[in-house]
Motif scaffolding. Sequence first.
Motif, PDB file in Angstrom:
ATOM      1  N   ASN A  60       0.807  -1.221   0.000  1.00 26.35           N
ATOM      2  CA  ASN A  60       0.000   0.000   0.000  1.00 26.35           C
ATOM      3  C   ASN A  60       0.840   1.270   0.000  1.00 26.35           C
ATOM      4  O   ASN A  60       0.382   2.311  -0.460  1.00 26.35           O
ATOM      5  CB  ASN A  60      -0.929   0.000   1.223  1.00 26.35           C
ATOM      6  N   VAL A  61       2.064   1.181   0.519  1.00 25.25           N
ATOM      7  CA  VAL A  61       2.898   2.388   0.602  1.00 25.25           C
ATOM      8  C   VAL A  61       4.080   2.345  -0.364  1.00 25.25           C
ATOM      9  O   VAL A  61       4.898   3.250  -0.378  1.00 25.25           O
ATOM     10  CB  VAL A  61       3.417   2.600   2.045  1.00 25.25           C
ATOM     11  N   ALA A  62       4.179   1.298  -1.192  1.00 21.91           N
ATOM     12  CA  ALA A  62       5.356   1.125  -2.049  1.00 21.91           C
ATOM     13  C   ALA A  62       5.383   2.083  -3.236  1.00 21.91           C
ATOM     14  O   ALA A  62       6.345   2.822  -3.440  1.00 21.91           O
ATOM     15  CB  ALA A  62       5.426  -0.315  -2.541  1.00 21.91           C
ATOM     16  N   LEU A  63       4.321   2.092  -4.035  1.00 25.96           N
ATOM     17  CA  LEU A  63       4.306   2.909  -5.253  1.00 25.96           C
ATOM     18  C   LEU A  63       4.364   4.395  -4.934  1.00 25.96           C
ATOM     19  O   LEU A  63       4.777   5.203  -5.770  1.00 25.96           O
ATOM     20  CB  LEU A  63       3.057   2.601  -6.078  1.00 25.96           C
ATOM     21  N   THR A  64       3.978   4.763  -3.723  1.00 27.22           N
ATOM     22  CA  THR A  64       3.978   6.177  -3.356  1.00 27.22           C
ATOM     23  C   THR A  64       5.383   6.758  -3.394  1.00 27.22           C
ATOM     24  O   THR A  64       5.546   7.971  -3.559  1.00 27.22           O
ATOM     25  CB  THR A  64       3.366   6.363  -1.953  1.00 27.22           C
ATOM     26  N   ILE A  65       6.412   5.924  -3.246  1.00 29.20           N
ATOM     27  CA  ILE A  65       7.790   6.433  -3.275  1.00 29.20           C
ATOM     28  C   ILE A  65       8.097   7.079  -4.638  1.00 29.20           C
ATOM     29  O   ILE A  65       8.372   8.280  -4.703  1.00 29.20           O
ATOM     30  CB  ILE A  65       8.803   5.326  -2.930  1.00 29.20           C
ATOM     31  N   PRO A  66       8.053   6.315  -5.754  1.00 28.32           N
ATOM     32  CA  PRO A  66       8.287   6.980  -7.044  1.00 28.32           C
ATOM     33  C   PRO A  66       7.163   7.941  -7.431  1.00 28.32           C
ATOM     34  O   PRO A  66       7.409   8.957  -8.085  1.00 28.32           O
ATOM     35  CB  PRO A  66       8.382   5.809  -8.034  1.00 28.32           C
ATOM     36  N   ALA A  67       5.921   7.640  -7.001  1.00 28.57           N
ATOM     37  CA  ALA A  67       4.784   8.491  -7.382  1.00 28.57           C
ATOM     38  C   ALA A  67       4.958   9.903  -6.846  1.00 28.57           C
ATOM     39  O   ALA A  67       4.667  10.882  -7.551  1.00 28.57           O
ATOM     40  CB  ALA A  67       3.478   7.887  -6.884  1.00 28.57           C
ATOM     41  N   ARG A  68       5.435  10.042  -5.626  1.00 29.39           N
ATOM     42  CA  ARG A  68       5.590  11.386  -5.059  1.00 29.39           C
ATOM     43  C   ARG A  68       6.680  12.172  -5.774  1.00 29.39           C
ATOM     44  O   ARG A  68       6.567  13.386  -5.934  1.00 29.39           O
ATOM     45  CB  ARG A  68       5.865  11.294  -3.555  1.00 29.39           C
ATOM     46  N   ILE A  69       7.747  11.491  -6.205  1.00 28.62           N
ATOM     47  CA  ILE A  69       8.795  12.166  -6.968  1.00 28.62           C
ATOM     48  C   ILE A  69       8.236  12.648  -8.306  1.00 28.62           C
ATOM     49  O   ILE A  69       8.404  13.811  -8.701  1.00 28.62           O
ATOM     50  CB  ILE A  69       9.990  11.218  -7.206  1.00 28.62           C
ATOM     51  N   VAL A  70       7.564  11.752  -9.010  1.00 29.29           N
ATOM     52  CA  VAL A  70       7.016  12.084 -10.340  1.00 29.29           C
ATOM     53  C   VAL A  70       5.925  13.141 -10.232  1.00 29.29           C
ATOM     54  O   VAL A  70       5.913  14.121 -10.995  1.00 29.29           O
ATOM     55  CB  VAL A  70       6.468  10.811 -11.030  1.00 29.29           C
ATOM     56  N   ILE A  71       5.010  12.970  -9.277  1.00 32.14           N
ATOM     57  CA  ILE A  71       3.923  13.946  -9.108  1.00 32.14           C
ATOM     58  C   ILE A  71       4.493  15.309  -8.714  1.00 32.14           C
ATOM     59  O   ILE A  71       3.996  16.358  -9.151  1.00 32.14           O
ATOM     60  CB  ILE A  71       2.907  13.459  -8.041  1.00 32.14           C
ATOM     61  N   GLY A  72       5.557  15.324  -7.905  1.00 36.95           N
ATOM     62  CA  GLY A  72       6.202  16.587  -7.542  1.00 36.95           C
ATOM     63  C   GLY A  72       6.694  17.341  -8.763  1.00 36.95           C
ATOM     64  O   GLY A  72       6.537  18.562  -8.870  1.00 36.95           O
ATOM     65  N   MET A  73       7.300  16.620  -9.708  1.00 33.92           N
ATOM     66  CA  MET A  73       7.769  17.247 -10.947  1.00 33.92           C
ATOM     67  C   MET A  73       6.588  17.736 -11.788  1.00 33.92           C
ATOM     68  O   MET A  73       6.611  18.844 -12.340  1.00 33.92           O
ATOM     69  CB  MET A  73       8.600  16.255 -11.753  1.00 33.92           C
TER      70      MET A  73
END
Length: 488
Positions: A60-73
Amino acid sequence: MSNNKLNLLSFKDNIRTLHLTWIAFFISFVVWFNHAPLLMAIRDTLGLDNQQIKTLLILNVALTIPARIVIGMLVDKYGPKIMYSLLLGISSIICFFFAVADSFEQLALARFMLGFVGAGFVIGIRMISEWFPAKQVGLAEGIYGGWGNFGSAAAAMSLPTIALMFGGEDGWRYAIGLTGAIALVYAFIYYNSVSDTPQGSTYFKPKKSGAMEVTSKGDFFLYIVMNIPMYAALALLAWKLSPSGVSLLSMNVSYAIYVGLVVLFFYQVYHIYQVNKEVFIKETPEIHRYKFKQVAVLDLAYLATFGSELAVVSMLPLFFSETFDISAVQAGLLASGFAFMNLISRPIGGLFSDRLGRKRTLTICISGLAVGYFVMGMITPEWFIVLAVLATMACSFFVQAGEGAVFAVVPLVQRRLTGQVAGMAGAYGNVGAVTFLTILSLVSAQTFFFVICGTAIVTLIAVQFMDEPRGQMAEVLPDGTVQMIDVH
């Protein structure tokens, strides 16, 4: 309205944007944690074992790692209005997929993809920073984060009852499907109700995309080093899903993921160089510099604060149920006390940061949470339940006040990079969650709490290297003129 007070009863201008945005975040958190209070019903319906349940928590918390980087950009480039609307709409569809899953594999895939909705937090951080000045931004971000974060507590308190109202062994499916429907409706409401900046203001965008801009050679290398733990956390997840863990992935697939992560890391290093190669050719003018160590310290602080909150919110209902032998509904209500503190503690952390200083507030909060987790590690079945809940809520106060203090600093690093700074700090929160939940799957709950306590002590030392934000930051307008923005 004065410079120091927010009239939260107003529904005009920046306060209106604040309310609409924390509600978007609240809904995203309800969707993100809609499974936690229903785990026992899901386990019974699909015949899952405890290891599979713990795997769902980690996924549940795994994809949020790359997602937050990408969404931040993406939010820095396209703006928060369209990004929040898209995130809520897409996550609602994934939520429906989870609600109709009829095997562990389908549950696991849907839960992994739903980690994407956890990136919503980053979007609102940029939105709020555009609408509030430095003297108010800590409190405003604290209200946004705290009231939105309460979505996990709202899920814990309401979803078991909603599932019972629908009745039957599929009651949990209807409860989860309902949260997806709410997210879908609000995606349209949000898009039609907000704008990225106040009228007449400029939305500053990064000069280049693909990586965060840095302003010195030393910061270039520190940025690369700070990316390593994010890939390590994803590798840890792959290991947990391999035959060495729960055997969801074959050994060959696990090795392919490891190789893929290494390749992706070096591909990112290449992008970091492409965006920042000018720092090796000429010095960045003093007026345009910022210190990346500020970002690094905030990353570690959010790992200890939000990373531990994510992990604890995920495991606390089951922990209370097993420790004190109580029902799922009772355990969900008691465990919600941890997230319930978000309503006041995160805004207080932001307010204290505005008034007492950014560094001092972070120091106080992280010291408090270290003590809090040590006490939680002492909880046993012999404790009175009331004392256990009070200890949990006291710890939670410092955890979430610390989160408010972290994001009182994030918008003051570099305005045009706010989404990326928030994204990286947010990703570190998930690095902490993946790490702590993996540790939980290997050790007792008591040891789990002690490990978080130790992490907080290390973080406390790191915070002492952070500089107090002072003066102004410079941003370049589209016509080439420089605008100075107060950070103090």
